[in-house]
Design an enzyme around this catalytic site. Structure first.
Site, PDB file in Angstrom:
ATOM      1  N   HIS A 323      92.596 -15.889  32.882  1.00 29.91           N
ATOM      2  CA  HIS A 323      91.498 -16.845  32.924  1.00 29.91           C
ATOM      3  C   HIS A 323      90.243 -16.275  33.574  1.00 29.91           C
ATOM      4  CE1 HIS A 323      94.549 -19.775  31.806  1.00 29.91           C
ATOM      5  NE2 HIS A 323      93.555 -20.522  31.409  1.00 29.91           N
ATOM      6  N   GLY A 324      90.398 -15.331  34.444  1.00 32.51           N
ATOM      7  CA  GLY A 324      89.204 -14.764  35.059  1.00 32.51           C
ATOM      8  C   GLY A 324      89.533 -13.720  36.109  1.00 32.51           C
TER       9      GLY A 324
END
Lengths: 486, 97
Positions: A323-324
């Site tokens: 996701h990041g």
């Protein structure tokens, strides 16, 4: 271009018109050109990256399908994994890794300055990389044949409705549909339009509305009050659901009008009774990707118990990282991993306790209790997901668990920026969301959405939504979707 | 909340609400006319709101309330229709007996 931009409002009808007017053999070049144009509208120069990834993965799959030598097949698969994941790592995680190493060196008293590339993250890189990987791995496993026509494969990778934020499609679902000779179907068009409307409603009328309140708390954590954090986190849970599932609904709707059925990505996630069930309802395309290509190859649950728990933790840590490039996402993923592990370990005692107390598995009170507990756990994890940094997350937690802070005066207007109109709007939009979620089903079967198109009122909804939409555009409030950054 | 204290949008909103709930009860032709009148009134209302520079958040609230009322009225009429169909089917069954 984003789905909620004026450019897309002009782009999509043009593509749709040409799609149905041009001869069938022109559809492939049309959709491919439209998809590349759609992507280039964001970042023209980075089109070479997606094209390069497409060429390399297609050539590797071609080599794998032709070779009879296991060693060569493995080599080609490994090379594809290195190139695709290496590109993803380079653009998304390089700065994060360098920053973390530098931080570690400084922590132990050393001196170091981080090497920062500050590269622009290509939009949708995590999505299309996973899609190309699933294709190459499936060809390697022999579960699908290699697609001989490069252009169909290029369209599979870049198909514009799902290019930048999913759903992460599987080749066996999308590729055959791209080749189908589809003629215009009114039922598909109506169903697609309904999905698009619901998606736009979720994004514009709920997610964007809640974003202002959530941002107010999360962007200034030092001034947040405990009640403010609680409300903002609860609203963020709704915001991210509406933002992401709204995008998916629009993508599904856009494709459905063209006769292409994308996979379902959400299935009422906040109705889940366990965290495990939550993951079978939330971002289904990513969860199933991790299950098929990471969890099961690691051994899944058919191994020693400790290994099973480790597998769960690995999958959720990687999911967080996907996701990041930030510790907040890793903590978010690990929290979900911990929930699953604790859930597995306490399953037997919980069942035994229920039996002892004489609580039936079908008890409504039990269901409500389980849903509330799951929502609470998921909501707590969202705090890390939304926090701008680990420091901010710690600050927010510190303020939330500060007993004295609960005694401070709290005002919706001052602490959350919510005027009386805004409070009413939030309540009405949440009621509408609840109604729409109950009415619109995602499969082909009958659903309650007939209510939404009762007689000629469909026209009314379309017009008013478009009107509000244009109003919002006029106010320069066009926002991107949260999942674009991934 | 300027909009809710002004009589014109208030009267229009009440009218629209009535149209939402009453239209399905009328004969088919009138129902259709009222539904289209409803659509036109909505468009007029929104343009009037824009014209008089009503704050955007208030316009959005009016729209949302209207949409909620529309869905609720549709659900209500769906239920009423289903019940009347059920009772007519029962009556038919009894008369056959």
């Amino acid at each position: 271009m984003t789905f909620n931009s004026l450019a897309f409002v002009l782009f999509y009808p043009c593509v749709l018109l040409l799609y149905f007017l041009l001869p069938r053999r022109a559809r492939l070049p049309l959709l491919l050109a439209a998809s590349y144009f759609f992507y280039m509208y964001y970042q023209p120069s980075l089109i070479f990256l997606i094209f390069g990834t497409t060429v390399i993965s297609w050539l590797a799959a071609w080599g794998i399908s032709r070779s009879h030598s296991l060693a060569i097949r493995r080599l080609l698969l490994s090379l594809t994994l290195i190139v695709c994941l290496g590109t993803l790592f380079f653009y998304k995680y390089f700065d994060f890794l360098m920053g973390s190493i530098t931080g570690l060196i400084r922590f132990f008293g050393g001196t170091a300055s981080p090497i920062v590339l500050s590269l622009v993250l290509p939009v949708g890189i995590s999505f299309y990389t996973f899609q190309t990987l699933s294709y190459v791995i499936d060809v390697y496993r022999g579960s699908i044949p290699h697609e001989k026509n490069f252009f169909y494969y290029a369209l599979f990778v870049s198909f514009f409705p799902q290019l930048v934020a999913g759903p992460i499609e599987r080749p066996e679902n999308l590729l055959p549909q791209l080749k189908e000779k589809y003629v215009f179907n009114k039922a598909d068009a109506v169903k697609g339009a309904k999905h698009m409307l619901v998606g736009y409603f979720k994004k514009i009328c709920v997610a964007d509305l809640l974003a202002e309140t959530v941002n107010l708390v999360y962007n200034v954590p030092e001034e947040a009050t405990p009640l403010g954090i609680l409300i903002a986190t609860a609203l963020f849970a709704v915001q991210i659901y509406c933002d992401f599932s709204g995008y998916t609904d629009i993508a599904i709707g856009i494709s459905r009008v063209m006769g292409i059925r994308l996979m379902q990505n959400f299935d009422h996630p906040y109705r889940a009774r366990t965290v495990r069930e939550f993951w079978s309802r939330w971002h289904i395309s990513l969860s199933s990707w991790f299950k098929d290509y990471l969890y099961i190859p690691l051994g899944g649950s058919r191994c020693a118990r400790w290994r099973h728990m480790l597998n769960l933790m690995i999958v959720f840590a990687v999911s967080g990282l996907w996701h990041g490039a930030s510790f907040t996402f890793i903590v978010w993923g690990l929290l979900h991993g911990v929930y699953q592990v604790v859930g597995q370990l306490t399953k037997r005692p919980r069942v035994a306790l229920r039996a002892r107390l004489g609580i039936s598995e079908d008890s409504r009170i039990l269901h409500a209790w389980q849903t509330a507990c799951t929502s609470l756990l998921v909501g707590f994890a969202w705090l890390f997901f939304r926090a701008n940094s680990m420091q901010d997350a710690i600050t927010l937690l510190g303020r939330f668990f500060n007993g004295a802070a609960w005694l401070l005066p709290f005002s919706l207007k001052e602490n959350l920026g919510l005027s009386s109109v805004a409070v009413l709007t939030v309540i009405v939009s949440l009621a509408l969301l609840w109604l729409m979620d109950r009415l619109v089903a995602y499969g082909d079967g009958e659903d309650g959405s007939a209510v939404l198109v009762r007689d000629g009122a469909f026209v009314y909804i379309v017009w008013t939504l478009l009107l509000v939409y244009m109003l919002l555009l006029a106010s320069d409030k066009v926002s991107t979707f949260i999942y674009f950054q991934f | 909340m300027q909009i809710f204290s002004h009589p014109v949008p208030l009267i229009l909103a009440i009218l629209l609400t009535v149209l939402h709930f009453v239209a399905p009860a009328l004969p088919a032709l009138f129902e259709k006319i009222l539904k289209y009148a409803n659509i036109c009134l909505h468009i007029v209302l929104y343009f009037a709101l824009i014209l008089f520079k009503t704050p955007l958040d208030e316009v959005v609230l009016v729209y949302l309330v209207s949409l909620l009322l529309y869905i609720l009225s549709a659900l209500l009429w769906q239920r009423i229709d289903a019940r009347s169909e059920q009772s007519s089917a029962k009556e038919k069954g009894e008369s056959k007996k």
